[in-house]
Design a protein around this motif. Structure first.
Motif, mmCIF file in Angstrom:
data_model
loop_
_atom_site.group_PDB
_atom_site.id
_atom_site.type_symbol
_atom_site.label_atom_id
_atom_site.label_comp_id
_atom_site.label_asym_id
_atom_site.label_seq_id
_atom_site.Cartn_x
_atom_site.Cartn_y
_atom_site.Cartn_z
ATOM 1 N N ASN A 88 7.944 44.195 4.182
ATOM 2 C CA ASN A 88 8.576 43.785 3.551
ATOM 3 C C ASN A 88 7.768 42.564 2.529
ATOM 4 O OD1 ASN A 88 11.409 43.832 5.357
ATOM 5 N ND2 ASN A 88 9.957 43.714 6.899
ATOM 6 N N PRO A 89 7.185 43.626 1.713
ATOM 7 C CA PRO A 89 6.726 42.933 0.975
ATOM 8 C C PRO A 89 7.699 41.512 -0.118
ATOM 9 C CG PRO A 89 6.487 44.793 0.200
ATOM 10 C CD PRO A 89 7.344 44.427 1.661
ATOM 11 N N MET A 90 8.999 41.820 -0.285
ATOM 12 C CA MET A 90 9.535 40.409 -1.400
ATOM 13 C C MET A 90 9.293 39.325 0.080
ATOM 14 S SD MET A 90 11.991 42.821 -2.835
ATOM 15 C CE MET A 90 12.202 44.117 -2.915
ATOM 16 N N TYR A 91 9.651 39.976 1.334
ATOM 17 C CA TYR A 91 9.941 38.617 2.166
ATOM 18 C C TYR A 91 8.284 37.906 2.375
ATOM 19 C CZ TYR A 91 14.130 40.436 3.262
ATOM 20 O OH TYR A 91 15.922 40.189 3.074
ATOM 21 N N LEU A 92 7.542 38.797 2.156
ATOM 22 C CA LEU A 92 6.055 38.062 2.468
ATOM 23 C C LEU A 92 5.961 36.640 1.042
ATOM 24 C CD1 LEU A 92 3.768 38.319 3.894
ATOM 25 C CD2 LEU A 92 2.972 40.218 3.526
ATOM 26 N N GLY A 93 5.885 37.744 0.037
ATOM 27 C CA GLY A 93 5.920 37.017 -0.895
ATOM 28 C C GLY A 93 6.768 35.480 -1.291
ATOM 29 N N GLN A 125 17.637 38.671 9.736
ATOM 30 C CA GLN A 125 17.646 39.747 8.077
ATOM 31 C C GLN A 125 17.523 40.498 8.536
ATOM 32 O OE1 GLN A 125 19.707 38.803 5.543
ATOM 33 N NE2 GLN A 125 19.467 40.789 4.928
ATOM 34 N N ILE A 126 15.985 40.665 8.972
ATOM 35 C CA ILE A 126 15.188 41.596 8.998
ATOM 36 C C ILE A 126 15.893 42.735 9.955
ATOM 37 C CG2 ILE A 126 12.672 42.891 9.838
ATOM 38 C CD1 ILE A 126 11.736 40.022 7.852
ATOM 39 N N ALA A 127 15.714 42.313 11.642
ATOM 40 C CA ALA A 127 16.415 43.395 12.138
ATOM 41 C C ALA A 127 17.468 44.622 12.083
ATOM 42 C CB ALA A 127 16.079 42.104 13.631
ATOM 43 N N PRO A 128 18.711 43.274 10.757
ATOM 44 C CA PRO A 128 19.884 44.406 11.107
ATOM 45 C C PRO A 128 19.554 45.230 9.461
ATOM 46 C CG PRO A 128 20.186 42.393 10.668
ATOM 47 C CD PRO A 128 19.389 42.263 10.971
ATOM 48 N N GLU A 129 18.729 44.963 8.767
ATOM 49 C CA GLU A 129 18.133 45.170 7.994
ATOM 50 C C GLU A 129 17.912 46.997 8.528
ATOM 51 O OE1 GLU A 129 14.883 44.383 4.841
ATOM 52 O OE2 GLU A 129 16.908 42.536 4.335
ATOM 53 N N GLU A 130 16.421 46.705 9.598
ATOM 54 C CA GLU A 130 15.627 47.851 10.016
ATOM 55 C C GLU A 130 17.069 48.647 11.303
ATOM 56 O OE1 GLU A 130 12.900 45.941 13.030
ATOM 57 O OE2 GLU A 130 11.632 45.546 10.825
ATOM 58 N N GLN A 131 17.431 48.663 11.764
ATOM 59 C CA GLN A 131 19.115 49.081 12.298
ATOM 60 C C GLN A 131 19.671 49.944 10.792
ATOM 61 O OE1 GLN A 131 21.833 46.505 13.880
ATOM 62 N NE2 GLN A 131 20.309 46.221 16.328
ATOM 63 N N ALA A 132 20.282 49.358 9.442
ATOM 64 C CA ALA A 132 20.754 50.015 9.002
ATOM 65 C C ALA A 132 19.806 51.195 8.084
ATOM 66 C CB ALA A 132 21.536 49.083 7.579
ATOM 67 N N LEU A 133 18.638 50.819 8.198
ATOM 68 C CA LEU A 133 17.784 51.522 7.533
ATOM 69 C C LEU A 133 17.249 52.758 8.387
ATOM 70 C CD1 LEU A 133 15.066 49.127 5.174
ATOM 71 C CD2 LEU A 133 16.615 51.085 4.481
ATOM 72 N N GLN A 134 17.255 52.550 9.890
ATOM 73 C CA GLN A 134 17.346 53.414 10.939
ATOM 74 C C GLN A 134 18.468 54.667 11.050
ATOM 75 O OE1 GLN A 134 14.384 54.587 12.872
ATOM 76 N NE2 GLN A 134 15.746 56.149 13.635
#
Length: 152
Positions: A88-93, A125-134
């Motif tokens: 998540n480099p965008m979120y890290l930024g 945000q990240i948990a749902p994104e990870e589910q979608a990407l999985q």
């Protein structure tokens, strides 16, 4: 329980809200000593621009969606550049921007903003994104997750 919040609040808007809250908190407490604040702010701002810019450019180059509200629309799994170090480099930024703002404000209490930002993103945000990407990329995404940490 609060699944209805998943991928509903754009992370840049969340960052702005956290930044506003940080400014409100900062007025109530004495400031940090000046010291190396300017250098720390500069380093954090440079990190934010580098992380955000290169991550967005990686998505644009591969013609995949940059919208965090519909991760299921991803057409390509981006795993190079800063994505080799962080999922998540965008979120890290954005986190670096909030940290720079906290240092600028000079208040320890202002660090609550970046904390809220990270906690919200991890859950909504990240948990749902990870589910979608999985679901979209299967074993390739699972292998990527084993290789690369969520933040750093």
């Amino acid at each position: 329980m609060m699944a209805w919040l998943a991928c509903k609040l754009p992370p840049p808007l969340l960052a702005l809200l956290c930044g506003w809250g940080m400014a409100q908190l900062a007025t109530a407490w004495p400031q940090w000593p000046a010291g190396l604040r300017a250098v720390l702010i500069l380093v954090l701002l440079l990190a934010a621009v580098l992380l955000e810019g290169s991550a967005v450019w990686a998505f644009v180059r591969r013609r995949t969606t940059i919208s965090p509200l519909q991760p299921q629309r991803s057409s390509t799994l981006v795993v190079d550049g800063f994505y080799r170090l962080s999922r998540n480099p965008m979120y890290l930024g954005m986190l670096c921007l909030l940290l720079a703002w906290a240092v600028w404000l000079g208040q320890w209490l202002a660090l609550a903003g970046p904390l809220v930002f990270v906690l919200w993103l991890n859950r909504f945000q990240i948990a749902p994104e990870e589910q979608a990407l999985q679901a979209r990329f299967g074993s390739r995404y699972a292998a990527y997750c084993r290789r690369v940490r969520r933040w750093l």
